[in-house]
Design an enzyme around this catalytic site. Structure first.
Site, PDB file in Angstrom:
ATOM      1  N   ASN A 197      17.960 -17.111  18.340  1.00  0.00           N
ATOM      2  CA  ASN A 197      17.209 -15.985  17.787  1.00  0.00           C
ATOM      3  C   ASN A 197      16.404 -16.487  16.586  1.00  0.00           C
ATOM      4  OD1 ASN A 197      16.277 -13.668  16.574  1.00  0.00           O
ATOM      5  ND2 ASN A 197      18.216 -12.560  16.657  1.00  0.00           N
TER       6      ASN A 197
ATOM      7  N   HIS B 120      12.283  -9.618  22.711  1.00  0.00           N
ATOM      8  CA  HIS B 120      12.860 -10.333  21.569  1.00  0.00           C
ATOM      9  C   HIS B 120      14.138 -11.011  22.055  1.00  0.00           C
ATOM     10  CE1 HIS B 120      14.530 -11.396  17.789  1.00  0.00           C
ATOM     11  NE2 HIS B 120      15.491 -10.489  17.835  1.00  0.00           N
TER      12      HIS B 120
ATOM     13  N   CYS C 287      13.097  -8.559  13.101  1.00  0.00           N
ATOM     14  CA  CYS C 287      12.819  -9.134  14.426  1.00  0.00           C
ATOM     15  C   CYS C 287      11.674  -8.428  15.153  1.00  0.00           C
ATOM     16  CB  CYS C 287      14.077  -9.089  15.286  1.00  0.00           C
ATOM     17  SG  CYS C 287      15.408 -10.049  14.553  1.00  0.00           S
TER      18      CYS C 287
HETATM   19  O1  UT7 Z   1      17.843  -9.884  16.328  1.00  0.00           O
HETATM   20  C1  UT7 Z   1      18.288  -8.860  15.516  1.00  0.00           C
HETATM   21  C2  UT7 Z   1      19.136  -7.913  16.253  1.00  0.00           C
HETATM   22  N1  UT7 Z   1      20.405  -8.500  16.537  1.00  0.00           N
HETATM   23  C3  UT7 Z   1      20.989  -8.319  17.706  1.00  0.00           C
HETATM   24  O2  UT7 Z   1      20.398  -7.714  18.571  1.00  0.00           O
HETATM   25  C4  UT7 Z   1      22.386  -8.835  17.883  1.00  0.00           C
HETATM   26  C5  UT7 Z   1      23.214  -7.786  18.569  1.00  0.00           C
HETATM   27  N2  UT7 Z   1      24.626  -8.128  18.707  1.00  0.00           N
HETATM   28  C6  UT7 Z   1      25.058  -9.108  19.536  1.00  0.00           C
HETATM   29  O3  UT7 Z   1      24.296  -9.807  20.154  1.00  0.00           O
HETATM   30  C7  UT7 Z   1      26.563  -9.257  19.729  1.00  0.00           C
HETATM   31  O4  UT7 Z   1      27.208  -8.159  19.150  1.00  0.00           O
HETATM   32  C8  UT7 Z   1      27.143 -10.565  19.127  1.00  0.00           C
HETATM   33  C9  UT7 Z   1      26.693 -11.745  19.950  1.00  0.00           C
HETATM   34  C10 UT7 Z   1      26.685 -10.710  17.675  1.00  0.00           C
HETATM   35  C11 UT7 Z   1      28.670 -10.516  19.169  1.00  0.00           C
HETATM   36  O5  UT7 Z   1      29.112 -10.315  20.496  1.00  0.00           O
HETATM   37  P1  UT7 Z   1      30.178  -9.172  20.821  1.00  0.00           P
HETATM   38  O6  UT7 Z   1      30.494  -9.292  22.225  1.00  0.00           O
HETATM   39  O7  UT7 Z   1      29.586  -7.858  20.347  1.00  0.00           O
HETATM   40  O8  UT7 Z   1      31.396  -9.599  19.953  1.00  0.00           O
HETATM   41  P2  UT7 Z   1      32.125  -8.802  18.780  1.00  0.00           P
HETATM   42  O9  UT7 Z   1      31.321  -8.867  17.529  1.00  0.00           O
HETATM   43  O10 UT7 Z   1      32.555  -7.454  19.272  1.00  0.00           O
HETATM   44  O11 UT7 Z   1      33.412  -9.693  18.638  1.00  0.00           O
HETATM   45  C12 UT7 Z   1      34.354  -9.859  19.699  1.00  0.00           C
HETATM   46  C13 UT7 Z   1      35.355 -10.903  19.293  1.00  0.00           C
HETATM   47  C14 UT7 Z   1      35.930 -10.695  17.912  1.00  0.00           C
HETATM   48  O12 UT7 Z   1      37.288 -11.091  17.924  1.00  0.00           O
HETATM   49  P3  UT7 Z   1      38.454  -9.980  18.005  1.00  0.00           P
HETATM   50  O13 UT7 Z   1      38.268  -9.112  16.796  1.00  0.00           O
HETATM   51  O14 UT7 Z   1      38.234  -9.276  19.296  1.00  0.00           O
HETATM   52  O15 UT7 Z   1      39.683 -10.827  17.974  1.00  0.00           O
HETATM   53  C15 UT7 Z   1      35.159 -11.650  17.055  1.00  0.00           C
HETATM   54  O16 UT7 Z   1      35.876 -12.083  15.912  1.00  0.00           O
HETATM   55  O17 UT7 Z   1      34.719 -12.180  19.278  1.00  0.00           O
HETATM   56  C16 UT7 Z   1      34.976 -12.809  18.016  1.00  0.00           C
HETATM   57  N3  UT7 Z   1      33.837 -13.644  17.685  1.00  0.00           N
HETATM   58  C17 UT7 Z   1      33.773 -14.941  18.056  1.00  0.00           C
HETATM   59  N4  UT7 Z   1      34.619 -15.724  18.758  1.00  0.00           N
HETATM   60  C18 UT7 Z   1      34.251 -17.002  18.976  1.00  0.00           C
HETATM   61  C19 UT7 Z   1      32.727 -13.326  17.014  1.00  0.00           C
HETATM   62  N5  UT7 Z   1      31.917 -14.383  16.916  1.00  0.00           N
HETATM   63  C20 UT7 Z   1      32.554 -15.399  17.555  1.00  0.00           C
HETATM   64  C21 UT7 Z   1      32.228 -16.752  17.808  1.00  0.00           C
HETATM   65  N6  UT7 Z   1      33.085 -17.486  18.517  1.00  0.00           N
HETATM   66  N7  UT7 Z   1      31.064 -17.307  17.381  1.00  0.00           N
END
Ligand code: UT7
Length: 357
Positions: free
Chosen positions: A303, A273, A133
């Site tokens: 993204n 980004h 990215c």
């Molecule tokens: O461009 C390259 C660099 N990339 C980035 O900068 C991305 C950086 N990361 C992020 O933007 C975020 O971490 C995400 C958007 C990918 C995820 O958001 P988060 O708030 O960090 O969620 P998480 O991964 O900690 O997951 C929280 C919960 C989990 O459920 P439990 O374990 O708490 O029950 C996930 O399974 O949200 C769940 N989850 C979803 N729920 C509904 C993960 N993806 C989804 C989804 N819909 N699409």
């Protein structure tokens, strides 16, 4: 022996060093595939909701490149074609083409090679840059060196990715995030000393486990087993990446501001980004910038990896004024991160060609 009198050089013949050349972005264009994949459609594929995606990422929809045999080069070539038309530049006038991408059409030849062929640019250097990215800022930083040394006069830098080709549409943690697109800029020597003033490129390979594609490279070439185990897709540990992304994007922006003696009030635009609305808000907050001065396209394009920053510049081109001070910042797989301080070189309102609504 008496020392020989030193020859005095009359003052007026002492040559002053010519002012340093700057590389300026003199035009920007982009390409967005027609197909719009919205959150509601994704909610039919995986266990997610529009509300979750909007709240956690800011994304409402993204573009997907459909069509047999169309790869990243197709979008890159469309963006470059538009750029050449817009600037009335003949393909033969381009000195170098660099493409930043993580989703090249082939392992080889490079996507930049393919784009040149598709738009009729021949017999010049062209190559790809892989910095995930952060690739666009890396590529512009490389290109600017060729301008600053006086070697080249017109360089095209493309940021393009067909992320849908490496996304697992059964994995809700990644499939909601990414989209396909390309953006391209023209770099030329600045005649008014506006342009790229400073840049930072950086990396830490220890970040690999948190964001990578497990198979398909030389370490784990493709086999029936790697395909069956779904190893040819983006693997991301989102929370870890999030933490580093906020820290590093704020760090590069802060370093560029500090060493160029800029305060938040001096900056017209942050061009971040587009990975997550919350990361962008946190970066702007640490820079002391209100959100009205932050370019934001994540809600409509998601993204698009190397394309996010040129797409932002394209989308906001009509608002950009000559002399505006911009800070660009990116973070991506590797880990890689990068930043750039740019004084915008032209009034965008005169040149603008907005992306399709
Ligand atoms: O461009 C390259 C660099 N990339 C980035 O900068 C991305 C950086 N990361 C992020 O933007 C975020 O971490 C995400 C958007 C990918 C995820 O958001 P988060 O708030 O960090 O969620 P998480 O991964 O900690 O997951 C929280 C919960 C989990 O459920 P439990 O374990 O708490 O029950 C996930 O399974 O949200 C769940 N989850 C979803 N729920 C509904 C993960 N993806 C989804 C989804 N819909 N699409």
């Amino acid at each position: 022996m008496p020392s020989r009198p030193r020859k005095m050089i009359p003052k007026k013949t002492v040559k002053k060093r010519p002012p340093a050349l700057r590389a300026a972005i003199t035009a920007v264009h982009g390409h967005l595939p027609q197909y719009v994949l919205n959150n509601h459609e994704l909610a039919k594929l995986v266990d997610t909701t529009d509300a979750w995606i909007v709240e956690r990422t800011g994304i409402r929809e993204r573009r997907i490149l459909k069509g047999e045999g169309l790869g990243t080069s197709h979008m890159g070539a469309e963006a470059v074609r538009g750029l050449l038309e817009k600037t009335k530049t003949a393909p033969g006038d381009i000195d170098l083409v660099i493409c930043a991408t993580t989703t090249p059409d082939f392992v080889f030849p490079s996507t930049a090679n393919l784009i040149c062929d598709m738009v009729g640019i021949r017999n010049i250097g062209s190559f790809d840059v892989q910095a995930a990215c952060s690739g666009f800022i890396y590529a512009v930083t490389i290109a600017s060196q060729f301008i600053e040394t006086g070697k080249y006069n017109k360089i095209v830098v493309v940021g393009a990715d067909k992320m849908s080709s490496i996304i697992d549409y059964t994995d809700r943690a990644t499939c909601v995030l990414f989209g396909d697109a390309a953006g391209a800029v023209m770099l030329e020597p600045s005649t008014n000393r506006r342009g790229i003033i400073d840049s930072i490129i950086s990396s830490d390979g220890a970040g690999m486990p948190f964001l990578h594609q497990k198979a398909g490279g030389s370490r784990m070439p493709p086999t029936a087993e790697t395909v069956a185990r779904r190893l040819h897709y983006v693997h991301q540990e989102g929370a870890q990446v999030y933490k580093f992304a906020v820290a590093k994007m704020a760090e590069v922006a802060g370093t560029l501001m500090e060493r160029n003696k800029l305060s938040g009030e001096d900056i017209a635009w942050l061009v971040p980004h587009q990975a997550n609305k919350r990361i962008i808000e946190a970066t702007a907050g640490r820079m002391g910038l209100p959100m009205e001065q932050v370019m934001m396209t994540i809600h409509k394009f998601g993204n698009t990896t190397a394309a996010t920053i040129p797409l932002c510049l394209w989308d906001y081109e009509s608002k950009l004024k000559a002399g505006d001070k911009l800070i660009l910042a990116a973070f991506g797989g590797g880990f890689t991160w990068a930043g750039m301080y740019v004084t915008w070189a032209y009034d965008g309102a005169r040149a603008a060609s907005a992306p399709p609504a």
